[in-house]
Each structure stands twice: as structure tokens, then as C-alpha cells.
Design an enzyme around this catalytic site. Sequence first.
Site, PDB file in Angstrom:
ATOM      1  N   GLU D  61       0.819  -1.210   0.000  1.00 37.42           N
ATOM      2  CA  GLU D  61       0.000   0.000   0.000  1.00 37.42           C
ATOM      3  C   GLU D  61       0.854   1.261   0.000  1.00 37.42           C
ATOM      4  O   GLU D  61       0.516   2.249  -0.640  1.00 37.42           O
ATOM      5  CB  GLU D  61      -0.955   0.003   1.207  1.00 37.42           C
ATOM      6  CG  GLU D  61      -2.162  -0.907   1.021  1.00 37.42           C
ATOM      7  CD  GLU D  61      -1.832  -2.393   1.086  1.00 37.42           C
ATOM      8  OE1 GLU D  61      -0.717  -2.747   1.510  1.00 37.42           O
ATOM      9  OE2 GLU D  61      -2.690  -3.215   0.698  1.00 37.42           O
ATOM     10  N   ASP D  86      -9.445  -0.531   5.123  1.00 42.84           N
ATOM     11  CA  ASP D  86      -8.709  -0.922   6.326  1.00 42.84           C
ATOM     12  C   ASP D  86      -7.205  -0.947   6.083  1.00 42.84           C
ATOM     13  O   ASP D  86      -6.424  -0.795   7.015  1.00 42.84           O
ATOM     14  CB  ASP D  86      -9.172  -2.303   6.782  1.00 42.84           C
ATOM     15  CG  ASP D  86     -10.691  -2.364   6.910  1.00 42.84           C
ATOM     16  OD1 ASP D  86     -11.168  -2.407   8.044  1.00 42.84           O
ATOM     17  OD2 ASP D  86     -11.392  -2.321   5.880  1.00 42.84           O
ATOM     18  N   HIS D 128     -12.145  -5.548   7.789  1.00 43.31           N
ATOM     19  CA  HIS D 128     -12.726  -5.361   6.450  1.00 43.31           C
ATOM     20  C   HIS D 128     -14.000  -4.540   6.534  1.00 43.31           C
ATOM     21  O   HIS D 128     -14.859  -4.641   5.665  1.00 43.31           O
ATOM     22  CB  HIS D 128     -13.024  -6.720   5.792  1.00 43.31           C
ATOM     23  CG  HIS D 128     -11.813  -7.499   5.382  1.00 43.31           C
ATOM     24  ND1 HIS D 128     -11.034  -8.179   6.270  1.00 43.31           N
ATOM     25  CD2 HIS D 128     -11.235  -7.695   4.167  1.00 43.31           C
ATOM     26  CE1 HIS D 128     -10.038  -8.783   5.623  1.00 43.31           C
ATOM     27  NE2 HIS D 128     -10.135  -8.503   4.346  1.00 43.31           N
TER      28      HIS D 128
HETATM   29  C1  LIG Z   1      -1.863  -5.043   3.599  1.00 44.33           C
HETATM   30  C2  LIG Z   1      -2.869  -5.891   2.889  1.00 44.33           C
HETATM   31  N1  LIG Z   1      -3.192  -5.618   1.619  1.00 44.33           N
HETATM   32  C3  LIG Z   1      -4.096  -6.362   0.969  1.00 44.33           C
HETATM   33  C4  LIG Z   1      -4.715  -7.414   1.573  1.00 44.33           C
HETATM   34  C5  LIG Z   1      -5.757  -8.255   0.841  1.00 44.33           C
HETATM   35  N2  LIG Z   1      -5.274  -9.634   0.664  1.00 44.33           N
HETATM   36  C6  LIG Z   1      -5.621 -10.628   1.517  1.00 44.33           C
HETATM   37  S1  LIG Z   1      -4.807 -12.057   1.210  1.00 44.33           S
HETATM   38  C7  LIG Z   1      -4.037 -11.385  -0.136  1.00 44.33           C
HETATM   39  C8  LIG Z   1      -3.073 -12.204  -0.926  1.00 44.33           C
HETATM   40  C9  LIG Z   1      -2.017 -12.769  -0.050  1.00 44.33           C
HETATM   41  O1  LIG Z   1      -1.049 -13.431  -0.805  1.00 44.33           O
HETATM   42  P1  LIG Z   1       0.087 -14.279  -0.101  1.00 44.33           P
HETATM   43  O2  LIG Z   1       0.802 -13.437   0.891  1.00 44.33           O
HETATM   44  O3  LIG Z   1       0.894 -14.881  -1.174  1.00 44.33           O
HETATM   45  O4  LIG Z   1      -0.685 -15.362   0.728  1.00 44.33           O
HETATM   46  P2  LIG Z   1      -1.648 -16.496   0.166  1.00 44.33           P
HETATM   47  O5  LIG Z   1      -3.026 -15.965   0.270  1.00 44.33           O
HETATM   48  O6  LIG Z   1      -1.273 -16.784  -1.244  1.00 44.33           O
HETATM   49  O7  LIG Z   1      -1.409 -17.651   1.072  1.00 44.33           O
HETATM   50  C10 LIG Z   1      -4.407 -10.051  -0.309  1.00 44.33           C
HETATM   51  C11 LIG Z   1      -3.900  -9.154  -1.374  1.00 44.33           C
HETATM   52  C12 LIG Z   1      -4.359  -7.661   2.901  1.00 44.33           C
HETATM   53  N3  LIG Z   1      -4.924  -8.650   3.606  1.00 44.33           N
HETATM   54  N4  LIG Z   1      -3.443  -6.898   3.537  1.00 44.33           N
END
Ligand SMILES: Cc1ncc(C[n+]2csc(CCOP(=O)(O)OP(=O)(O)O)c2C)c(N)n1
Lengths: 336, 336, 325, 325
Positions: D61, D86, D128
Site C-alpha cells: 500500500e 482498512d 474489512h
Molecule cells: C496489507 C494488505 N493488503 C491487501 C490485503 C488483501 N489480501 C488478503 S490475502 C491477499 C493475498 C495474499 O497473498 P500471499 O501473501 O501470497 O498469501 P496467500 O493468500 O497466497 O497464502 C491479499 C492481497 C491484505 N490482507 N493486507
Amino acid sequence: MGTVEAITPHEQTQTDEQAPLAHQCLYYMALMREAEDRIERKLYRQGKVLGGVYVGRGQEAIPVGTGLLAQPQDILLPSHRDMAVFFIRGVPVRRVIAQYMGRMGGLTRGRDGNMHMGDMRLGIVSIISALAATVPVASGVALALRYKGTGGVAFSYFGDGATSRGAWHEGVNFATVQKLPVVYICNNNQYAYSTPLELQMACANVADRGPAYNMPAEIVDGNDVFAVYEAAQRAIAHARSGRGPYLLECKTFRMTGHSAHDAAEYVPQSLFEEWAKLDPIERLEAKMLEHRWATREEIDRLRVDVVREVDEAVAWADASPCPDPVTLTEGVYETE
Amino acid sequence: MGTVEAITPHEQTQTDEQAPLAHQCLYYMALMREAEDRIERKLYRQGKVLGGVYVGRGQEAIPVGTGLLAQPQDILLPSHRDMAVFFIRGVPVRRVIAQYMGRMGGLTRGRDGNMHMGDMRLGIVSIISALAATVPVASGVALALRYKGTGGVAFSYFGDGATSRGAWHEGVNFATVQKLPVVYICNNNQYAYSTPLELQMACANVADRGPAYNMPAEIVDGNDVFAVYEAAQRAIAHARSGRGPYLLECKTFRMTGHSAHDAAEYVPQSLFEEWAKLDPIERLEAKMLEHRWATREEIDRLRVDVVREVDEAVAWADASPCPDPVTLTEGVYETE
Amino acid sequence: MAAGTTYLEAIRQGIWEEMERDPDVFVIGEDVGVYGGAFKVTAGMFEHFGDRRVVDTPISEEGIVGAAIGAGLMGLRPVAEMQFSDFISCGFDQIVNFAAKCHYRWNAAVPIVVRAPSGGGIHGGPFHSQNPEMWFVRTPGLKVVCPATPYDAKGLIKAAIRDNDPVIFFEHKALYRRVKEDIPDEDYTVPLGRAKVVREGKDLTIVTYGAMVWSALEAAEKLAEEGASIEVVDLRTLLPLDRDTVCDSVRKTSKVLLVHEDTRTGGMAGELAVSITERVFEYLDAPIVRVTAPDTPVPFSPPLEEAFLPNTEKVIEKARWLYRY
Amino acid sequence: MAAGTTYLEAIRQGIWEEMERDPDVFVIGEDVGVYGGAFKVTAGMFEHFGDRRVVDTPISEEGIVGAAIGAGLMGLRPVAEMQFSDFISCGFDQIVNFAAKCHYRWNAAVPIVVRAPSGGGIHGGPFHSQNPEMWFVRTPGLKVVCPATPYDAKGLIKAAIRDNDPVIFFEHKALYRRVKEDIPDEDYTVPLGRAKVVREGKDLTIVTYGAMVWSALEAAEKLAEEGASIEVVDLRTLLPLDRDTVCDSVRKTSKVLLVHEDTRTGGMAGELAVSITERVFEYLDAPIVRVTAPDTPVPFSPPLEEAFLPNTEKVIEKARWLYRY
Ligand SMILES: Cc1ncc(C[n+]2csc(CCOP(=O)(O)OP(=O)(O)O)c2C)c(N)n1
Ligand SMILES: Cc1ncc(C[n+]2csc(CCOP(=O)(O)OP(=O)(O)O)c2C)c(N)n1
Ligand SMILES: [Mg+2]
Ligand SMILES: [Mg+2]
């Protein structure tokens, strides 16, 4: 990308002493698979589970192969696809299901949902949604472990995408400067939501980030629970001995959409097919049969037991009350 | 640490064509030295400059050796010890002095102080205090440069300490994923305020962070303006050709306290002595004399001219009015 | 009785005494060790308590706050320093989303203190002068403290360290060396969440906190010469907010002037005003008005900064208007 | 006339049309490309405008906002998406210290829009569902927009994109697919900084914004049956705040109820209350009161979330009390 070719092969010497461990691994992996399936494919669709549901289907070897090595004094900071960590740490399935259902029986008594839960008495720190936010927190946990001299290690879990966050960098940087007892466990499942690895990082592996912190980093087949277990032994021994953090990159694949509402149309079907062949549970079962650590019947019985355990958990959770609205404003502060 | 031993030696072939460049470098380095000396040692002590004063004494070769390579379409994001960048880009000394004095003649017309200034018409983005905050901004600048197709490159400057920040990681990660035209120029002056390198990062060099982003990284003697210049040529050519970012780590030393009020008692005296021998201005002068690119008299005259230029600048700045308090609330928004 | 103790020294003593009293208390931040902190609040602690209890960090506000949270979850009592409160925005997510919500969500106490030197008047410009308290006052789960006097600064930092919730502790930089007071040698705390009537009066109430307490008191003194009897309430803690003390005072005086150094829109005056109208509207004899900084970044140049900052004269002007209303 | 356009589709159209109109407008954020955004606001844009104008980013972000600022300084007009509001706390420093202060400090315009899906009612839990508008309303240099209707959402996103200042654009998630409206096919904008009287009345004024506009209108409708004539002011933009429209309404009705979904302490009601008492105190016939969420994180479990969120019933109760006062 999308394959396990990059994985360093580990010489695994399977001996019969490993049979009990194999049973344990299979139990926890099957339990996680069953509980998550029930949540995602039944309770969510029935409207009994609301909100975001993220599962670790296909990735179960990671929380299991690492979590089983945790000592009582260790502190675990699981991410959102590491449900088995809770089971291993003694949280009954019923409480996890109740958590998803927003019931009093859940670890947060309905205040939060899904994997957003923890219990310091069990040595589990709750994630928050913001990815990698627990990584700096793990440094603080490890500072405290060192200060208290208990020999404990912090297990910090995250996905590939989370490593893009500044919080990840700040947490790892501080822990490596201070040589803190932290093991970083990355599930590199090739995607972050819809974002493939090559739009997430320019390096080929998360492990390539290790040298930036003068930190040993190892790539392991994240769909082979024994490989994960053995690599985690090395990682934990390193951290526990005071030599500082160790990064374990577990190559795996997210066998679902990002969350229950995501059909993952952006993932080439061939990848799902390829990785389905590497299912960690099937691979473990095959190995157990091959080494005669278990018979087909024993395995089938285990799977049946697990289904029953989840059945009972769901029933219990469903009978657990929702929180009473009059409690809404309680507990914002420890000291009012 | 504390030495330049780690620096990759560069084969420099000095030719007489370099004489004009040497003069240019000497002029800007001497001008920066003189202007900063005046600010820190005179105006600040006289109470004519207030607030934080951070100077780049001993580090002048870095902004000069890189800044002179900037094309008109390039955008520079200098950090707080890179004053020469402003001069090279056409900002007269008097306006920089007026900036420090909080006068209308300063680039921010008194709204901000010291190096917190910029001018998009000159292609200079102002820093904010938060370290490394310009690093993600540089990615956006580079996105725009690429989108506009001008062939421009973003020059992103920062210190060793700034690389610990999450903002740094997020900025570099995004730029490398997108292969944006950015050159990262790190002045590794061994300290961040009172914090020595080994409490800032576990790796030995900032350049060790390059592989984490699959980014070429080069270490250069930051007190040798020709070495910086040549390395910057490589870095800029790489970025301009569309091959993505390039990290240049310039090893140097902060020959002052962190700011005008800091006596730097935490720095071993021997380090100052050792690094004094590597003064970039003296080294350049010696080289110019050695190659007969200039006579002692010419150099002395240049130094005298620079002193006069700064004298005049100070007089001009001191005559520049303070902002009128009635303007206090103007310009918070571009569109009221 | 420690004679003539500065606000800065009072905070230093408070932390020091808590570290002596409780081995779980430790200090963490940038340059807090050998250097003793940018303002020297932790001076001498490194030598006395060692590097395990006075932890120098890389430049990583998110890392610092996160580490404090982790240690706090483990039962330690970290006192984290932001070098300037302006940089607290770099560790923001950890504070507002992690620390603030732990106890409500999963019953986990986060007994941390985040110290943040704030405020203008030191020619620090836009990034070394801000008053960011409202980011935290609007965030349930945090406690927010803004002491005005050495006595309170020491008593409140000790209470904050002993408190089991995350406390954001704003130290006004312009007060660090400017105000002195004799404070007791004995251990004492000042409870969080309690405002204090620092001057009694009956004609109007000024509610304020931090450095502006001194301007309010000066203004009250001056206006006494004109016959005005002004009550001054020093909030001391902004969250939890002691609405009772504020409303009691308004009941008595029926007029209220809200004063803060923070910028105008979205400042503390708003929460105070609505709390007052909700509870004691019928007691009001005059508009609730406010003296604040205008809605701009904090400017650097002295004439601009002077025009920007609220001060005794500006308080007098508004208070006089209200007194005569 | 696009019949029955949803709030979500209205925003999508607004961005799309601005991208067609001006090649300097582009979209940047997590999963905004092939996936079309977590809520599908940018669906189809990647295919239509290509990867140079619909930029998928790593999870960063601070990196996203920073990149938007850099591109904005270069004269582009980035529309950055936070996946949920959030997570805006993760890019906080870039917004409040970089973007907000550029123009004041060095005359550099930062024409960026940061879109942030906010609000509860979707069982999103503590991370959220937040309404973080007050972090930005208290930060001079930003503009803050909270549309309630499809018409306004489209007109305001277009105005925000054309505006030369940094705009934080809160989209209420519970409205995305819930409200529909016929909106013009022709290009139009809704000016930033102007509130709107969305229902005329003479007995009391409800001032609100975002999803609560609908609760206020419902409450007004219901109370009309009891004879109450209620005026509803939809702020639409929180910063700059249209105090004139609010105060004009209070002059007319003499009673005011402030409503927001955000938590209570430090919420928008405060700024409104103090603005009203400062300007039109003498017109007030009753206490200024408020309906808000309580001061807790947003709870997950449906019965808790329902108790947490303000709604039509809660507005009716307070409005009735005020009407009868
Ligand atoms: C700071 C932040 N930005 C965006 C999100 C929305 N979000 C939730 S899970 C996710 C993807 C996460 O990817 P990864 O770290 O590879 O974990 P995975 O879900 O693949 O296990 C996103 C973008 C978040 N939770 N936190
Ligand atoms: C986010 C943030 N934290 C703390 C500070 C205070 N601070 C100003 S300069 C500085 C040290 C910077 O070190 P480095 O990046 O190595 O640059 P140098 O001053 O050595 O050139 C610190 C800690 C700051 N400006 N920003
Ligand atoms: Mg992933
Ligand atoms: Mg440095």
C-alpha cells in the site's frame, strides 16, 4: 514458475522410526483438509459461515511439518492458510469451526472470524488482516524469548505476496540485526490473490531475499511433509542456537481460489492439474504404504475418524451460542 | 566497516578530455562544501538559520558525480545530503540559502526549511522528512516517464539507514517488478544518526540487497568523484535502456554530526581521521594537479570564486523578506 | 522533593524508576541507546541497564511498534520511542490495527507505551512539529496521553507503563526544557483518564491540554485583571476522555472555550463540543468556540509559525469575547 | 439515461469515462488488472486500456500510494485502489505526510485519487469493515469524499479525478450492489465540497453521509407519519466541509441530529457540532446529539455487528426524542 523444479532435492533417508511421525502428520493434514473442506464447501455455502474464508488446501504439509517441531516455549504466528498449527497446539477443531461461525465457542468469542484468532496461553499470536503485520511482531516475541532465556523460538508464517510489504522487510531486518530466534516459514503458493509471482517480485524465489539480510535461506518441496519437517529441523536448530533467523521457503500451490468466493479463473487449469499430482496428503499416504508404515485400512480408518471428529465439531459449534449483543462494548480495554 | 576496503576497484583511465569534467566537478563540490559550511558553521550559529541542518561534508562526490549525468528529461529525488543536485539542476545558491533562512527567496517560500524543497519544472522532487519516502515516489515518477516515452530516468537518492524502512523495500520491489527506469544512489556513510551500520543491517553492504530484487548492484568509492561518475554512467545506461533499476552503493563517511547540534561523540575519532585523508575535494584537486588539468592557481581562484558566490548568495538571501503571515493559509490546496 | 525538575527530566525519571522497579520494562527505538535519544530522554539508560533493556533499532517505525507489540504480548512492558511524533504515521498500521484491537478480539493485552515527541514552536517545520493525537483518539482500544506539567508527565508515564493497554504518550517538545516544577521524590502515578481543574473559576471554562495549558493559564491570569474568573481544565488524557470533569465545569460556568495546538478541522475541540452539547446543553449560555491552529501544515519560517500557533493572546481574545457574551 | 445503475457500476463508469477522456488517467492497485479488483470496480479495464494504464502491483500500500504520488507529480492522474479501506493505514505516511503537504510546501500539485472501499454490514469483521475517514478529515491538504448514491458516486469520482489535489474516495461496500438509480448518460460531475439537502424539512435536521444517508431518509419517512418534518443533509464531501449548507439547515430547523457509521469518539459528529455551535448557536433549540457506532472495533459475529452498526431504528429513536424535545 508453477513447477517444483527449482526445489533443492533433499536426501531423505526414511526409516521405520518415522512411522509414528508419519501417522501424526497424516492425522493433522487430513484433519485440516476435512475441517477446511467442511467450512468452505458446506458451511459457507449453507450461509452458516459468513465473511472471508481462505483455506490451505494442498498446503497442509507446511503448517504440519513445521508446527510439529514446536516446543512448548515456542511461539507461533500462523498466517491465514495454516489451520493445522492450531490443532497441533491443542485447539480442538470444534473451537475453530465455532470461530468461523462467529460463535461464543470460537477463540475470539465472535469478535473476529476465520483464522483471525490466537491464544497466548497456547503460544499462538493472532494474525490481523494486514499481510505480514505479524512479521515485526515476531521480532518482538523473539526479543522477549531471548530476554526471558527460555530457549524459545518464534515461528513466523507468511505467503509469497506478504514479502512485498514494508512490514515484512522491517521485521526481518530487525530480527537479523539482532540475531533473534525466529524461523520464517514462507508458503510460496505462486499466487497472491490473483497476482502471480512475477508481478509480485523480480527475484525467482522468496529465498533469494535471504542474502539481503545475511540470513540463511532454504527452498523446500512444500508438498512433501517429510521434506518440510527435516528442513524445519535445520531452521529451528539454527535459530534456537542463537545464530539468528532462518528462512524456509516452501514451494507449494494454492489449490483453490483466493477465498471461497473466488473461482480463480486467472489460474491456468494446467497448473491445478499438475499440482494435483503432488497433493501432500496423497504423497504421504503413498509413502506410508510403500514403507509399510500403515495399511490401506489403517489409513482409511484414520480418514473416517477425522470425518467423525469434524462432524462432532460442527455439531458442537452449531450448538454454541452467538455472542450476546449486550456484551458488544466489553473488553475493548484490559483496564477500563 | 569504517574503511573503503570493500570497494570494488575500478580501472579508471584518465584522459585529458576529462579536464573540463574535472573542473565542473570541482566547482560543484566546492560550492556545496562552501554553502553548507556557511549554513552550518556561520548562519546556524548566528541564529539566522533555525531548525535541523544536515550537511553532506565529505560526501559531495556523490550528488556531483551522479547529478552531472542527468539529462533534462530525468527526474531527481535527492536526499538530505545532496545539495549539489540543486546547483547542477540550475537552482542558484542564493535560493538555497534563502530556503534555509525561511525566506521568500527559498524554493518553498518559507513554508519548509533546509533540503525539504523541490521544483518540478527543474525535475526535482522534494523529500519529506520520513526517510525513504521518496523511494516509492520514484517508482511513480518512473512509471510516468515510461508512459510518456521520454526516455527519462528517475534518480532516487538515500542513505544507508533509509534502506531499513519498509517504504524503501516497497518502492524498490515495485520498480524492479515493473523494470522501471530508476537508478538508486545510496550514500553509505556508515551511520544513521548515531546508529552504526551493524545495528542497521545484518548484511555487510547495501549492495547485498540487490539480489533480493534481481537488481544489479555495484559498490563504488563514494569519495572519488570520477569513480562515482563512471559507475553512474553504467547505472543510468542500464536503466535508460529499459532493463530496469540499478543500485549504486557509494561508500563514504559523514564528516560531521548527524545535524548541526550533534557533536557525534559516538563516532571514534580515528574514523574521522582516516576518512579525512580521503576527502573527495582534495583527492580531485590532487588528481587535477597530477594530470595537469589545472594549476594550483586556477584551483585557488575557483575556490575564491566559490566563496564570493556564496557571499553574494548570503547577502541576497538575507535581504529576501520573510513570508507575510497573512499568506499563512494560502496554497494548502491547488484548487480551493 | 526534586527541585525544579524539567518536563523532560520528569519523563526520564519516570521511565528509569519503572525500569528499576520492574525488570519487564524496557526501552526500544532509534538512537535510544548510546546516544540517549534525539532529545536525551533515555540518556544514561544504556550504560545503566545494558543493551538488552535499551534496544537501538534500525530506522523502522513499523518494526519498532511491531516489536513492542510482540514483546508486550509476551508480558514485557516495552516503552517505544518515535524520534518525532511525525514519524508515527510510518508505524501506523501496527498501532491502529494490531495493538488497538488485540484485547477486544482475542483477549490479549498489549501493555505497550509509544512515546511521541510532538508539537511546534521549535522551528521544526512541517515534519517535526505536528500534533497527531486525533489519529489515535478516534481509534478505540488505544489510550492517549498529553501531559502539560513535569508532575503529570512523570506520574502519567509511570501509569502508562503500568497500564495493560497500548498507550500513545505525546510529549510536547516545546515543554521539554521550558517548564520546571518541584516534584516528589517518592513513587507516585497520575491515573490515566482523569482531567484536572488546574485553575478554578466561575465565568467560563477553558478546556485544553499539552502546551496550551500554559497559554490558557496565562490568559486566565491576564483576564482576571478585567474581572473574569476563568476555570481551566487540563484534560491530561484524551482517551479515555474524562467527560465528567469537563461537563461539571461547564455546569458551573455555562461558557466554554476549547483550545488546542492541533489544526482546526477534526481536532479535539469537536469531540469536546459534541460531548458537551449532548450532556449539558441546557447549561450553555454562549456558543462553544475554539482557538486552534489553522488548517495548514506547520510552516517553517518563524513569522509563519508564530501566526500558525495558538498562543496566550489568541486565547485572551476569544476568552474575552466569550466572557463578555 | 442508464436505468438502474448500481453504485458500484456508477463508479466503474466514472473511472472508465475519465480514462477515455484523458490519457493521463490510469488505475493502479492490487489485483485491479486481469482480476478487475476485489469488488470488480475495475472489471474490463485491463482488457480495454492495457497494462500500462491498469497497473497490477505487489502487496504494497505504501508503494501504491507512493507510486501514485510520483506519477501525479509528473502530471498523470492516477486512481489508486486500496483493496479495503482498512489497509489504507499501511500507506498512511505517504498520504498524510507526502501527498497532503506537497502543494503547501513547494507548490507541487498531487492530482491523485485513493479509492478505499469502506464500511460494515458485510460481515467483514474488524479488518474489512472500518470507516477510517477521520484520519484524513483531520489532515489539511487532503480532500475526503463519501458518496451515498450512484449519481453522486459517479459525479464525484469524475470530479475527484479531475481535481488537482489528493482525494481520498471512500466507497461504502454495503452500497456497492444494494442501491440503484437511473443516472444520465451524458458527462457530468458533482463538485467536491458541496453538501446536498436530500430531503427538505422544518422540524429538525439530520446531517450524515455515506450509507447512513439511507437510514436517515428512511427514518425521516417513518417519522413523517408522526408529524415530524425532517430535513436530511448529505455531506457527500467531508473535506472541504460545506459548513454553510449545514448551518443554513440548522438555522431553519433549530435542531440537529448527527449520524455516522464510524465509531463515536473523534468521529465526524464532533467537527459538525463545534462548527454549528460556533456559527449558529443562537438558533439551537435543543442539544446537538448523535447516532454513531460505539467505540469498539467492528465485531464479526452477526448479532454483534448488528448491534454495532447504527441503523434506521436507532436514528428514529434519537430523532423522535429530538423532535419532541
Ligand atoms: C496489507 C494488505 N493488503 C491487501 C490485503 C488483501 N489480501 C488478503 S490475502 C491477499 C493475498 C495474499 O497473498 P500471499 O501473501 O501470497 O498469501 P496467500 O493468500 O497466497 O497464502 C491479499 C492481497 C491484505 N490482507 N493486507
Ligand atoms: C521515518 C523516519 N524515522 C526517523 C527519522 C529521523 N532521522 C532523520 S535522518 C536519520 C538518519 C538517516 O540515516 P541515513 O539514511 O543513513 O542517512 P544519513 O543521514 O546518514 O545521510 C534519522 C533517524 C526520519 N527522518 N524518518
Ligand atoms: Mg501466495
Ligand atoms: Mg547514513
